[in-house]
Design an enzyme around this catalytic site. Structure first.
Site, short mmCIF file in Angstrom:
data_model
loop_
_atom_site.label_atom_id
_atom_site.label_comp_id
_atom_site.label_asym_id
_atom_site.label_seq_id
_atom_site.Cartn_x
_atom_site.Cartn_y
_atom_site.Cartn_z
N SER A 137 43.02 31.95 40.86
CA SER A 137 44.29 32.32 41.50
C SER A 137 43.99 33.08 42.78
CB SER A 137 45.14 33.19 40.57
OG SER A 137 46.28 33.70 41.24
N TYR A 150 46.21 40.03 34.66
CA TYR A 150 46.14 38.72 35.30
C TYR A 150 45.16 38.73 36.46
CZ TYR A 150 47.64 34.23 37.16
OH TYR A 150 47.65 32.92 37.61
#
Length: 250
Positions: A137, A150
């Site tokens: 990401s 995350y």
């Protein structure tokens, strides 16, 4: 891609759903490992007309669940050529509201799950000279507030990718993809689907002129899976419409 076997974790919804579909359309047999059983049932029914699809319940945070899904996949298809570590969870809340269990769950799903999936699939991928593609990401490299597990887990995915590439090469190539803003609202299970609510400003803030869609990621998965691109390993590919290169002043 004809005749190859791909595993997509979290492959029944969002980006994983479109990756699964595109690989099926390219002639792959696809095993979808997914925790959401309603999404799994829907995807099995929808995708079986596209080719050989195996929809398996799997909590990617549980090593035994991964091992069981692998056993079922090999029993059904006999080999593995492509592993896409896509499954992930996202939580956003202030630091003081986090419990250790919240943190551990994020790390277990987003980082430990891909590690163990890669570990148990490696002998089969070695036999087929296969590939591992990890979904990283842009949050591995920049953050919104309060995305601790995350962001940390995706930073781990970036490092895990090059560790695996160096350790498993030349038999297995390993790369990762870092999506930016990818709109997945239309690619959820039926009860969660909703029209996209994207403004003109949402699109125009991207140097590419639009918000991303799951096909932008699936296209790169197909490219990286192709044996013709066998000189590419250990790399991260950012797919964010140019946003991470844009200087923003408020």
């Amino acid at each position: 891609m004809q005749g190859k076997v791909a595993i997509i974790t979290g492959g029944a919804q969002g980006i994983g759903r479109v990756i699964s579909q595109r690989l099926l359309e390219k002639g792959c047999s696809v095993a979808i490992w997914e925790q959401d059983e309603k999404a799994l049932r829907e995807i099995q029914k929808e995708f079986e007309k596209l080719g050989h699809v195996l929809a398996l319940p799997c909590d990617i945070a549980q090593p035994k669940a991964i091992e069981k899904a692998l056993e079922q996949t090999v029993e059904a298809f006999g080999r593995i050529d492509i592993l896409v570590n896509n499954a992930a969870i996202f939580e956003n809340k202030p630091l003081e509201d986090w419990s250790f269990e919240d943190w551990a769950q994020g790390i277990n799903v987003n980082l430990s799950g891909p590690f163990w999936s890669s570990r148990v699939c490696a002998p089969y991928l070695k036999a087929s000279k296969g590939v591992i593609i990890n979904l990283c990401s842009t949050r591995a490299f920049q953050s919104d507030p309060d995305t601790f597990a995350y962001s940390a887990s995706k930073g781990g995915i970036f490092a895990l990718t090059h560790a695996l590439a160096i350790s498993l090469g030349p038999d297995i190539r390993v790369n990762c993809i870092s999506p930016g803003w990818i709109d997945v609202t239309a690619y959820q299970k039926s009860s969660d689907q909703k029209p996209a609510k994207l403004s003109k400003a949402d699109h125009e803030q991207h140097p590419a002129g639009r918000v991303g869609n799951p096909d932008d990621i699936a296209n790169l998965v197909i490219f990286l899976s192709d044996p013709a691109n066998s000189f590419i390993t250990g790399q991260n590919f950012t797919v964010d419409g140019g946003m991470s290169r844009k200087m923003i002043y408020v």
